[in-house]
Write a protein that holds these residues in place. Structure first.
Motif, PDB file in Angstrom:
ATOM      1  N   LYS A   1      52.898  26.696  57.205  1.00 56.63           N
ATOM      2  CA  LYS A   1      52.598  28.079  57.577  1.00 56.63           C
ATOM      3  C   LYS A   1      51.401  28.569  56.774  1.00 56.63           C
ATOM      4  CE  LYS A   1      54.679  32.622  57.992  1.00 56.63           C
ATOM      5  NZ  LYS A   1      55.887  33.446  57.730  1.00 56.63           N
ATOM      6  N   ARG A   2      50.410  29.090  57.450  1.00 59.18           N
ATOM      7  CA  ARG A   2      49.171  29.506  56.805  1.00 59.18           C
ATOM      8  C   ARG A   2      49.391  30.767  55.980  1.00 59.18           C
ATOM      9  NH1 ARG A   2      43.735  28.722  57.245  1.00 59.18           N
ATOM     10  NH2 ARG A   2      42.397  30.518  56.881  1.00 59.18           N
ATOM     11  N   GLN A   3      48.932  30.727  54.765  1.00 55.43           N
ATOM     12  CA  GLN A   3      49.026  31.876  53.877  1.00 55.43           C
ATOM     13  C   GLN A   3      47.676  32.579  53.788  1.00 55.43           C
ATOM     14  OE1 GLN A   3      51.788  32.945  52.492  1.00 55.43           O
ATOM     15  NE2 GLN A   3      53.043  31.244  53.229  1.00 55.43           N
ATOM     16  N   PRO A   4      47.678  33.906  53.562  1.00 54.97           N
ATOM     17  CA  PRO A   4      46.399  34.610  53.399  1.00 54.97           C
ATOM     18  C   PRO A   4      45.589  34.036  52.248  1.00 54.97           C
ATOM     19  CG  PRO A   4      48.206  36.153  53.633  1.00 54.97           C
ATOM     20  CD  PRO A   4      48.821  34.806  53.485  1.00 54.97           C
TER      21      PRO A   4
ATOM     22  N   VAL B   1      41.809  40.059  46.540  1.00 60.40           N
ATOM     23  CA  VAL B   1      40.863  40.562  45.533  1.00 60.40           C
ATOM     24  C   VAL B   1      39.639  41.212  46.167  1.00 60.40           C
ATOM     25  CG1 VAL B   1      41.602  38.846  43.851  1.00 60.40           C
ATOM     26  CG2 VAL B   1      39.707  38.302  45.376  1.00 60.40           C
ATOM     27  N   LYS B   2      39.686  41.388  47.467  1.00 57.46           N
ATOM     28  CA  LYS B   2      38.539  41.960  48.167  1.00 57.46           C
ATOM     29  C   LYS B   2      38.275  43.388  47.672  1.00 57.46           C
ATOM     30  CE  LYS B   2      36.750  42.628  52.851  1.00 57.46           C
ATOM     31  NZ  LYS B   2      37.065  42.529  54.298  1.00 57.46           N
ATOM     32  N   GLY B   3      37.062  43.620  47.242  1.00 50.76           N
ATOM     33  CA  GLY B   3      36.658  44.954  46.815  1.00 50.76           C
ATOM     34  C   GLY B   3      36.915  45.275  45.361  1.00 50.76           C
ATOM     35  N   ARG B   4      37.624  44.404  44.643  1.00 52.38           N
ATOM     36  CA  ARG B   4      37.941  44.713  43.241  1.00 52.38           C
ATOM     37  C   ARG B   4      36.713  44.636  42.349  1.00 52.38           C
ATOM     38  NH1 ARG B   4      43.758  41.957  41.668  1.00 52.38           N
ATOM     39  NH2 ARG B   4      45.019  43.059  43.230  1.00 52.38           N
ATOM     40  N   THR B   5      35.783  43.794  42.684  1.00 49.56           N
ATOM     41  CA  THR B   5      34.597  43.614  41.835  1.00 49.56           C
ATOM     42  C   THR B   5      33.412  44.465  42.314  1.00 49.56           C
ATOM     43  OG1 THR B   5      33.976  41.692  43.184  1.00 49.56           O
ATOM     44  CG2 THR B   5      35.302  41.272  41.212  1.00 49.56           C
ATOM     45  N   TYR B   6      33.656  45.355  43.265  1.00 50.75           N
ATOM     46  CA  TYR B   6      32.557  46.174  43.793  1.00 50.75           C
ATOM     47  C   TYR B   6      32.113  47.184  42.744  1.00 50.75           C
ATOM     48  CZ  TYR B   6      29.999  49.488  46.686  1.00 50.75           C
ATOM     49  OH  TYR B   6      29.035  50.310  47.197  1.00 50.75           O
ATOM     50  N   MET B   7      30.805  47.237  42.499  1.00 52.92           N
ATOM     51  CA  MET B   7      30.224  48.182  41.541  1.00 52.92           C
ATOM     52  C   MET B   7      29.649  49.364  42.313  1.00 52.92           C
ATOM     53  SD  MET B   7      30.805  46.895  38.625  1.00 52.92           S
ATOM     54  CE  MET B   7      29.742  47.885  37.596  1.00 52.92           C
ATOM     55  N   PRO B   8      30.078  50.597  42.006  1.00 52.18           N
ATOM     56  CA  PRO B   8      29.573  51.762  42.743  1.00 52.18           C
ATOM     57  C   PRO B   8      28.067  51.971  42.501  1.00 52.18           C
ATOM     58  CG  PRO B   8      30.886  52.446  40.869  1.00 52.18           C
ATOM     59  CD  PRO B   8      31.042  50.969  40.981  1.00 52.18           C
ATOM     60  N   LYS B   9      27.415  52.404  43.549  1.00 50.03           N
ATOM     61  CA  LYS B   9      25.986  52.692  43.451  1.00 50.03           C
ATOM     62  C   LYS B   9      25.767  54.142  43.042  1.00 50.03           C
ATOM     63  CE  LYS B   9      24.939  49.245  46.998  1.00 50.03           C
ATOM     64  NZ  LYS B   9      24.390  49.007  48.338  1.00 50.03           N
ATOM     65  N   GLN B  10      24.521  54.494  42.831  1.00 48.66           N
ATOM     66  CA  GLN B  10      24.218  55.832  42.319  1.00 48.66           C
ATOM     67  C   GLN B  10      24.570  56.918  43.349  1.00 48.66           C
ATOM     68  OE1 GLN B  10      20.225  56.208  40.960  1.00 48.66           O
ATOM     69  NE2 GLN B  10      20.539  58.189  39.979  1.00 48.66           N
ATOM     70  N   GLU B  11      24.346  56.643  44.639  1.00 45.54           N
ATOM     71  CA  GLU B  11      24.599  57.657  45.667  1.00 45.54           C
ATOM     72  C   GLU B  11      26.062  57.679  46.124  1.00 45.54           C
ATOM     73  OE1 GLU B  11      22.966  53.890  47.628  1.00 45.54           O
ATOM     74  OE2 GLU B  11      22.505  55.168  45.894  1.00 45.54           O
ATOM     75  N   ASP B  12      26.918  56.755  45.598  1.00 42.79           N
ATOM     76  CA  ASP B  12      28.325  56.740  45.996  1.00 42.79           C
ATOM     77  C   ASP B  12      29.097  57.869  45.315  1.00 42.79           C
ATOM     78  OD1 ASP B  12      27.955  54.568  47.595  1.00 42.79           O
ATOM     79  OD2 ASP B  12      28.628  53.102  46.120  1.00 42.79           O
ATOM     80  N   PHE B  13      30.080  58.410  46.027  1.00 36.57           N
ATOM     81  CA  PHE B  13      30.961  59.436  45.467  1.00 36.57           C
ATOM     82  C   PHE B  13      32.309  58.786  45.183  1.00 36.57           C
ATOM     83  CE2 PHE B  13      34.190  62.785  45.924  1.00 36.57           C
ATOM     84  CZ  PHE B  13      33.711  63.678  44.969  1.00 36.57           C
TER      85      PHE B  13
END
Length: 520
Positions: free
Chosen positions: A330-333, A339-351
């Protein structure tokens, strides 16, 4: 006002359970099925041929069960009193059993009435088995005798009266059709050859022998009696190879798995131990509800059946491997999904929107936050916390001592609460991770409750236990210091010898250089 900081509980590393291939294999059995018999189950024997039915001897009946049936598919009940040791022949077509009246009965699996009856023992027969030629039966009884019988003529071939106590177990060699072995309560195991008039080997087990087992090769013999399981080398004249003492009570039964690489032993201590036959170390164990009298493993190791003193038959079936394969396919995710999005660094224009994290405080933390020191200590003196997580109790005591409210929290307690405190301190004060805090707690309890010593026998007894525990720990520490002093002396001696050797080597080197220069 600053936010409340929860009590920091000291985390100590715990040794995790060692997961081995044996652990995974023996855990691969389903939840047991329990079948109630009419009396204590004294023998379980699997048919050597498919579909691998098994015979259960209990009370005055022999029940034949199918591998997955919970009701007997056949019953032999032609016994006046108790039946013992129903055993299959190698072809699975005949079944022999002893009885309380001293007779031996031979049954055809397809019939109900006995084919043969062998009379000769004067007391109950507890041991019956077939020799590997399929035409002879050996038996042992409470009349101290071991007999050999001819099946076609239903006559006695020879009788051996060498044991001096009840004969309660036996087995036949699969290699030699004339050899069989019996074990007795006279602490001996005897090896008989049908071609001789007396035993050819006697082995002293040291305890009343409850079970014997011969390896398929015929070279190794296992005997069980008392708390010991012993392995003997028959080819070397009965030399003891290993003595195992892993049970707490009498070992009652033995069996081998189909490959002969695992030895199983059952005991009155409610445990089945599984040993490796190469290292003779315990690789796994099963725990049961009551004392174990009999044990059997199916020829393909798919079923474990255990018989107990209360008449319960415990049957465990191995889980089918097909389901395991399907679950593995059975295929597992993928890991990146989590971990998708955990290492995203916010940019200057992000709120950025921060989600407030709600802290859930434990009961003792809530009480400490409201400065209720005595109630906070009561909260961590509850039995579940003291027994399973003593580090929490000690952490709260340390926090109260840091705040300066430990003395007031310990004071003003009744007899029951003081008894609980002293029990915890006396049990845990010798643990190195708790000693610094609990020594302070013990001093404070002694100072506070010294005036009432002698008024309660329960509290006085706990104070004596605390004194005894601390006295023993001091003695241990003194012994350890003595050992440490001895080790320091040894290390110092080794260091001096090494320095002396180095100086000698250096001086020899300088002498050689001077002599060389003179020659030039």
């Amino acid at each position: 006002m600053a936010a409340y900081k929860p009590v920091v509980v000291q985390a100590c590393p715990k040794l995790g359970e060692r997961i081995t291939q044996d652990t995974l294999y023996w855990r691969g059995y389903k939840t047991p099925v329990q079948i109630k018999e009419f009396g204590a189950v004294n023998k379980i024997d699997f048919s050597p041929v498919p579909p691998y039915n098994y015979a259960v001897t209990a009370s005055s009946r022999i029940h034949i069960y199918g591998r997955y049936s919970q009701e007997p598919i056949k019953t032999f009940s032609r016994f006046r009193d108790a039946a013992y040791c129903a055993t299959y022949r190698d072809d699975g077509r005949l079944l022999a059993a002893g009885s309380e009246d001293g007779g031996i009965r031979l049954f055809d699996i397809s019939g109900k009435a006995p084919l043969r009856q062998f009379e000769g023992h004067t007391k109950p027969v507890h041991v019956v088995g077939f020799l590997s030629d399929k035409y002879r039966i050996f038996s042992g009884g409470d009349d101290y005798s071991s007999n050999l019988w001819d099946i076609p003529s239903a006559t006695e071939i020879i009788s051996y009266s060498e044991h001096t106590d009840y004969v309660r177990c036996g087995c036949a060699s699969k290699v030699n059709a004339d050899v069989f072995i019996t074990g007795s309560y006279d602490h001996t195991v005897k090896l008989f050859d049908a071609r001789t008039k007396s035993s050819v080997m006697t082995i002293e087990h040291g305890h009343p022998v409850e079970s014997v087992l011969l390896f398929p090769s015929g070279g190794l013999l296992v005997s069980a009696g008392g708390r010991y399981v012993k392995v003997w080398d028959v080819l070397k004249g009965g030399q003891l190879l290993v003595s195992l003492k892993n049970h707490h009570k009498t070992v009652t039964c033995l069996c081998l798995n189909s490959s002969g690489q695992r030895l199983l032993s059952g005991s009155l201590d409610r445990h089945v131990k599984i040993y490796s036959t190469t290292s003779y170390k315990v690789v796994h164990s099963f725990n049961y509800a009551t004392s174990i009298l009999s044990l059997a493993l199916s020829p393909e190791d798919e079923t474990i059946v255990v018989g107990m003193t209360n008449g319960v038959l415990n049957v465990k079936h191995r889980k089918p491997e097909e389901k395991n394969e399907k679950s593995q396919k059975k295929r597992q995710p993928a890991y990146r999904t989590y971990v998708k999005g955990r290492t995203y660094m916010p940019k200057q224009e992000d709120f950025c929107v921060s989600k407030p994290v709600k802290r859930v405080l434990r009961k003792y933390d809530k009480l400490l936050r409201s400065f209720q020191s005595s109630k906070a200590l009561d909260a961590v003196l509850e039995p579940p916390i003291m027994l399973h997580t003593p580090e929490v109790t000690v952490a709260v005591m340390q926090e109260l001592h840091r705040r300066g409210t430990l003395r007031s929290a310990l004071a003003g307690r009744d007899e029951k609460q003081v008894n609980l405190l002293l029990t915890f301190v006396a049990r845990r004060v010798i643990e190195p991770r708790f000693t610094p805090v609990l020594v302070t707690v013990a001093d404070m309890i002694t100072d506070i409750y010294q005036p009432v010593v002698g008024q309660s026998a329960i509290v006085d007894k706990q104070f004596l236990k605390l004194q005894e525990a601390i006295g023993k720990e001091i003695d241990y520490q003194e012994e350890l210091l003595e050992v440490l002093g001895m080790m320091d002396t040894l290390f110092a001696t080794f260091t001096k010898k090494r320095d002396t050797c180095l100086e000698e080597n250096k001086s020899n080197g300088l002498t050689e250089v001077i002599e060389t220069n003179r020659n030039y």
